[in-house]
Write a protein that holds these residues in place. Structure first.
Motif, PDB file in Angstrom:
ATOM      1  N   LEU B 273       0.854  -1.191   0.000  1.00  0.00           N
ATOM      2  CA  LEU B 273       0.000   0.000   0.000  1.00  0.00           C
ATOM      3  C   LEU B 273       0.886   1.236   0.000  1.00  0.00           C
ATOM      4  O   LEU B 273       1.719   1.409   0.896  1.00  0.00           O
ATOM      5  N   PHE B 274       0.702   2.087  -0.997  1.00  0.00           N
ATOM      6  CA  PHE B 274       1.391   3.381  -0.967  1.00  0.00           C
ATOM      7  C   PHE B 274       0.564   4.324  -0.104  1.00  0.00           C
ATOM      8  O   PHE B 274      -0.670   4.399  -0.249  1.00  0.00           O
ATOM      9  N   ILE B 275       1.245   5.029   0.782  1.00  0.00           N
ATOM     10  CA  ILE B 275       0.506   5.942   1.654  1.00  0.00           C
ATOM     11  C   ILE B 275       1.332   7.204   1.873  1.00  0.00           C
ATOM     12  O   ILE B 275       2.543   7.141   2.086  1.00  0.00           O
ATOM     13  N   TYR B 276       0.631   8.336   1.757  1.00  0.00           N
ATOM     14  CA  TYR B 276       1.295   9.638   1.815  1.00  0.00           C
ATOM     15  C   TYR B 276       0.892  10.349   3.096  1.00  0.00           C
ATOM     16  O   TYR B 276      -0.187  10.093   3.646  1.00  0.00           O
ATOM     17  N   SER B 277       1.725  11.254   3.558  1.00  0.00           N
ATOM     18  CA  SER B 277       1.485  11.936   4.830  1.00  0.00           C
ATOM     19  C   SER B 277       0.118  12.603   4.840  1.00  0.00           C
ATOM     20  O   SER B 277      -0.215  13.386   3.947  1.00  0.00           O
ATOM     21  N   GLY B 278      -0.662  12.287   5.843  1.00  0.00           N
ATOM     22  CA  GLY B 278      -1.991  12.869   5.978  1.00  0.00           C
ATOM     23  C   GLY B 278      -3.093  11.940   5.518  1.00  0.00           C
ATOM     24  O   GLY B 278      -4.272  12.224   5.728  1.00  0.00           O
ATOM     25  N   GLU B 279      -2.734  10.834   4.878  1.00  0.00           N
ATOM     26  CA  GLU B 279      -3.736   9.874   4.410  1.00  0.00           C
ATOM     27  C   GLU B 279      -4.012   8.813   5.478  1.00  0.00           C
ATOM     28  O   GLU B 279      -3.143   8.482   6.285  1.00  0.00           O
ATOM     29  N   THR B 280      -5.224   8.262   5.412  1.00  0.00           N
ATOM     30  CA  THR B 280      -5.528   7.052   6.179  1.00  0.00           C
ATOM     31  C   THR B 280      -6.191   6.040   5.236  1.00  0.00           C
ATOM     32  O   THR B 280      -6.886   6.417   4.284  1.00  0.00           O
ATOM     33  N   TYR B 281      -5.954   4.780   5.499  1.00  0.00           N
ATOM     34  CA  TYR B 281      -6.609   3.686   4.776  1.00  0.00           C
ATOM     35  C   TYR B 281      -7.026   2.620   5.776  1.00  0.00           C
ATOM     36  O   TYR B 281      -6.355   2.425   6.802  1.00  0.00           O
ATOM     37  N   SER B 282      -8.133   1.943   5.458  1.00  0.00           N
ATOM     38  CA  SER B 282      -8.402   0.671   6.130  1.00  0.00           C
ATOM     39  C   SER B 282      -8.177  -0.418   5.107  1.00  0.00           C
ATOM     40  O   SER B 282      -8.671  -0.332   3.972  1.00  0.00           O
ATOM     41  N   VAL B 283      -7.422  -1.439   5.520  1.00  0.00           N
ATOM     42  CA  VAL B 283      -7.235  -2.608   4.669  1.00  0.00           C
ATOM     43  C   VAL B 283      -7.684  -3.838   5.459  1.00  0.00           C
ATOM     44  O   VAL B 283      -7.600  -3.872   6.688  1.00  0.00           O
ATOM     45  N   LEU B 284      -8.211  -4.803   4.728  1.00  0.00           N
ATOM     46  CA  LEU B 284      -8.563  -6.070   5.358  1.00  0.00           C
ATOM     47  C   LEU B 284      -7.434  -7.058   5.107  1.00  0.00           C
ATOM     48  O   LEU B 284      -6.952  -7.186   3.974  1.00  0.00           O
ATOM     49  N   VAL B 285      -6.997  -7.699   6.171  1.00  0.00           N
ATOM     50  CA  VAL B 285      -5.914  -8.679   6.075  1.00  0.00           C
ATOM     51  C   VAL B 285      -6.384  -9.942   6.784  1.00  0.00           C
ATOM     52  O   VAL B 285      -6.833  -9.871   7.937  1.00  0.00           O
ATOM     53  N   THR B 286      -6.267 -11.050   6.101  1.00  0.00           N
ATOM     54  CA  THR B 286      -6.622 -12.320   6.737  1.00  0.00           C
ATOM     55  C   THR B 286      -5.346 -13.074   7.106  1.00  0.00           C
ATOM     56  O   THR B 286      -4.409 -13.163   6.288  1.00  0.00           O
ATOM     57  N   ALA B 287      -5.336 -13.569   8.312  1.00  0.00           N
ATOM     58  CA  ALA B 287      -4.164 -14.317   8.794  1.00  0.00           C
ATOM     59  C   ALA B 287      -4.241 -15.732   8.233  1.00  0.00           C
ATOM     60  O   ALA B 287      -4.577 -16.695   8.924  1.00  0.00           O
ATOM     61  N   ASN B 288      -3.916 -15.832   6.957  1.00  0.00           N
ATOM     62  CA  ASN B 288      -4.139 -17.093   6.252  1.00  0.00           C
ATOM     63  C   ASN B 288      -2.833 -17.763   5.798  1.00  0.00           C
ATOM     64  O   ASN B 288      -2.839 -18.596   4.900  1.00  0.00           O
TER      65      ASN B 288
END
Lengths: 574, 574
Positions: B273-288
């Motif tokens: 995931l590229f992420i820049y200062s001031g951004e927020t993201y929610s990502v779903l991650v499965t422990a698979n």
């Protein structure tokens, strides 16, 4: 107003009509810049690029206007004009939380005050520990043109003495206010007129994390004072150290002390001059030694075990090269733990014949302040009569003067005055005391206007065994008569009989020697709110001060420029 | 008010009646403390002893009250609630010089605002470069109880990404504002949830002048996120770097992006995931993956040649020991100078079906902002359409709102608006431009209330050959529709035809890619004064921002707590 102040005001008025008072206008930009005053590169607070800042010069009776722009980006700022009594202008004393709110970054604040008495004075930041970062300088007020002084000299010179840390004031402050207390240690160097020397080999090779240390940087070439053989110099010496008590001397040259804190001294000659933070002296030095060489001018730490090397300047006989090193080894000064010669110098300073301002023979109020180091809620503090000074968010001057705020006074600060005395009969000043009842408070002493007040400073053992420190105490808004110094515990029944009421010197800063006492007297005749505090930066930050109110009803209307904090946030109605 | 804001307000009101809005009260003490987030001991700004500060958690519709006491000793302070639009409370945006004066040291300021939309937000200092010293944290707003989200997960977790310098913000600031400009360089480390790792052998042995670096300090043990095999995690990722654009990834695990800046994203899956200062993201991650081992979670610098090592955390499969190192070598991430995948991710972020807020089909005003690096009076600056932003001493909000001040407006700030466009036909964005006409100004854009505004950010070459940087632009007080990204020079005649008006994501922060353009649209429907600026701390300090005014006459009465600087110093009349 006391007679003395009347006399001074009258003479000022007379002189003003004689000599035409001028307005001295200064425009200062205050910011952080890298400087290498002792060869180690460090972020310093500068005025127009300089640290120490420019010397203010004026004639007695002149009005000094300093337009200060705060370019420190996120920090507030105030500047105190040390030794200037601010008669009629208590709002320009530059004391954060007492006389004004901090100047917000980006704002410009105009200080305007009359320098009503010739002499040697100082200025410095009076907010947090900013003074330690380099914001300091001198104020030299000459006698009116045509008027002469009671001593003769060929040239007038001045030097400011400071101590210098490599850690930032933010680091120092964070340590002092943390639990447990973290002490920044002794200064890395002593500076004479902003120049010192640090042994760069003590610093590791520069990385991105260490400062750069470069002993060939011209910024840290020693200060050199050039003298013409046979001539006599009035050397004005001021100290604005953060911590260190100093001994200053010029190799092979005697110095005759003629002025202290703006008052003429009955001349006496010394080999070395002890000087404490906040003090100024004028000494006369004649260039009467072998002119074929230069001489070391040195400062050394006294009263604390010195881990700071000797500060060096060059007393340069013209036409020798100014930076040519003297052929000798610089002195390391007197024994650091020998209090006796320091006490002797304190005793030697008397008002000069013909210039004696006699003190009132009696006093209306007697305050005895026991100086102790204490633990309060796990924090290390200094306290007076078990009260460690903290500050309200609305400056005292505004809180007490603004009629529309006075009904809020009880929520602005503690209205119960701190105690005038301590239990002197039972307190053992020579041992570590339990000090269990010390508290942090923002209460003040309210003095009846135009009364005479005696304050006795009583030293004691700190929280370390067999340790008592030197505290230079500075009073804002006044000079005081120095009635006496003593060793051990002050006895309020007997010791006042030994007071010098004949020719006491007037000063604004006075040392309290280890395990000793110092007695002073002043007239509460200057309407305003005035701080009286230890001039060691860290000690003051840790609560070592008291606040006096006098004649608040006689203070003129406050200017909105001093406001902006606590309950003084509102838009300006012009 | 725009339809969308109406809809949101209405739905907020409905939900409040359903779920009963709460008041979330926080009491924060902000001060300097030594921290070793990457093993190197450095003075940091903490909230209640923590850096990053405590996470604010609330439900949609709640009122958050944060009582901030500034204990920084000499520094002012403001805190911005990044992503919270402050509808009806523009004075609590926490933007120094725009919405308020700095909180004076010792004062307590109460921020009070409604969190009107579920999502992941941030907070941080918004004064000077204080954010860089560690004052930052997250705001997590949940959907009202009983309401569900359009994706499922078992657990909700969050991490904040930052970069970390060993030099103080005072040093950084002094360099950036000096002539010639001194660049502090790349960060020493990347922190995941306030923890990083620095190779202490790069620092010399501790002396009184260097900080202490200790790789065994538990403060710098890596952040470990424990997961239960088979479970799905909603991982909220925020970036508050000072400088670095980041790539975040969890070894061997795909991430499905479902939220960006508080808006649901049409899901798409990424390896990093590229992420820049001031951004927020929610990502779903499965422990698979293989549960017998742990995995690296890594952040790496992109867009600038990385001299900062990979930031590491541990994705810990329960019941493995949380700090057991994975058996693999952590990735160093994608090629730093490959813009293509970053642009592709930007293009991929669309509003989720069923949650699309359609943008107005046309715009009332078109502003094109050319982003350039310039020399102004020998200082290095950033400018928009040749205007580098400076600030007045009286905050814009007070200057424009207080009727009794408006006659003074021309002396408070420059009343001539900056240009809406630049000479796009003739400007060569691919080469160093002479940029001779750039000026520093404090003028603002005044927007007609309730109109639709398009802003196109146009990137260009910096003052270095073959160099164009990534700028994350953040708008206060609004979300905007992201209409498109392009490479090269934006053509106002043709490029708007390619805008995505169907399902554009709404965001508050958006990257401007090297040599590219980014187009966005917003409704000027939130009465107040709003900053729009590059979220790189140093770029903003160097003038990279603009200010929008909209509906100032609809702003409610200002509280005196935001005052205290410029023309707003006066005593409070209750």
């Amino acid at each position: 107003m006391s007679c003395s102040v009347y006399v001074l005001l009258l003479s000022t008025l007379c002189l003003m009509s004689m000599a035409e008072a001028a307005i001295r206008h200064y425009k200062w930009d205050v910011k952080y810049e890298y400087k290498s005053p002792d060869c180690f590169k460090k972020l310093s607070i500068t005025i127009n690029g300089m640290a120490p800042g420019p010397t203010i010069t004026a004639h007695q009776g002149d009005t000094v206007v300093v337009e200060v722009t705060n370019s420190l980006v996120t920090e507030g700022l105030t500047i105190h004009w040390h030794g200037i009594r601010q008669i009629g202008t208590p709002w320009f004393d530059g004391t954060e939380a007492v006389s004004q709110c901090p100047i917000v970054s980006g704002d410009t604040f105009v200080y305007k005050f009359v320098v009503d008495r010739a002499g040697t004075y100082l200025y410095h930041a009076h907010y947090g520990m900013q003074r330690e970062a380099g914001l300091n300088g001198m104020i030299i007020v000459s006698v009116p043109k045509g008027q002469s002084e009671p001593f003769v000299y060929d040239f007038d010179r001045s030097i400011l003495l400071t101590d210098w840390y490599h850690k930032s004031t933010h680091e120092a402050t964070a340590g002092l206010t943390s639990k447990p207390f973290v002490w920044i240690g002794e200064p890395q160097s002593l500076l004479i007129q902003g120049r010192g020397w640090y042994n760069c080999s003590l610093v590791n090779a520069p990385t991105s994390n260490t400062g750069v240390c470069n002993t060939t940087n011209p910024e840290c070439s020693p200060f050199s004072m050039t003298v013409v053989p046979g001539k006599t110099y009035r050397l004005r010496v001021g100290s604005l150290t953060s911590l260190a008590a100093l001994s200053f001397e010029i190799e092979e040259h005697n110095m005759t002390v003629v002025e202290a804190d703006g008052h003429y001294v009955e001349p006496f000659t010394v080999k070395n001059l002890f000087i404490y933070s906040g003090e100024t002296y004028s000494v006369l030095v004649t260039a009467n030694q072998d002119p074929s060489r230069n001489y070391w001018a040195t400062v050394n730490v006294v009263s604390r075990k010195p881990s700071t090397p000797t500060g060096l300047a060059i007393f340069n006989y013209y036409p020798n090269p100014p930076l040519r090193h003297p052929p000798t080894v610089p002195t390391t000064g007197p024994m650091w733990n020998d209090t006796e010669p320091r006490l002797a110098q304190s005793h030697a300073i008397k008002a000069r014949k013909g210039y004696i301002i006699p003190p009132p023979p009696t006093s209306d109020r007697h305050i005895i302040l026991l100086n102790t180091q204490n633990k309060i809620d796990g924090y290390t503090k200094w306290a007076l009569n078990n009260v460690s000074l903290t500050f309200p968010t609305t400056p005292y001057l505004v809180a007490l003067k603004e009629k529309r705020l006075t009904y809020k006074l009880p929520e602005l600060f503690d209205q119960t005055p701190p105690p005038d005395v301590y239990d002197w009969e039972h307190y053992d000043i020579h041992n570590i005391a339990p000090n269990v009842n010390a508290t942090s408070r923002n209460a003040i002493y309210r003095l009846d206007f135009n009364t005479t007040v005696d304050v006795v400073l009583q030293n004691a053992n700190t929280m370390n065994p067999n340790n008592s420190e030197t505290h230079p105490w500075h009073l804002h808004g006044h000079d005081f008569w120095v009635l006496g110094y003593g060793e051990g515990k002050f006895n309020p029944l007997n010791d006042p009989k030994k007071y010098n009421l004949v020719n006491p010197i007037m000063k604004n800063t006075v040392p309290l020697h280890p395990y000793g006492w110092t007695a002073l007297r002043f007239r509460a005749d200057n309407p305003g709110i005035w701080l009286f505090h230890c001039h060691i930066d860290s000690h003051f930050l840790m609560g070592m001060g008291v606040v006096f109110e006098e004649g608040i009803d006689k203070v003129g209307e406050l200017n909105s420029s001093i406001m902006g904090c606590g309950l003084t946030k509102n838009f300006f109605r012009p």
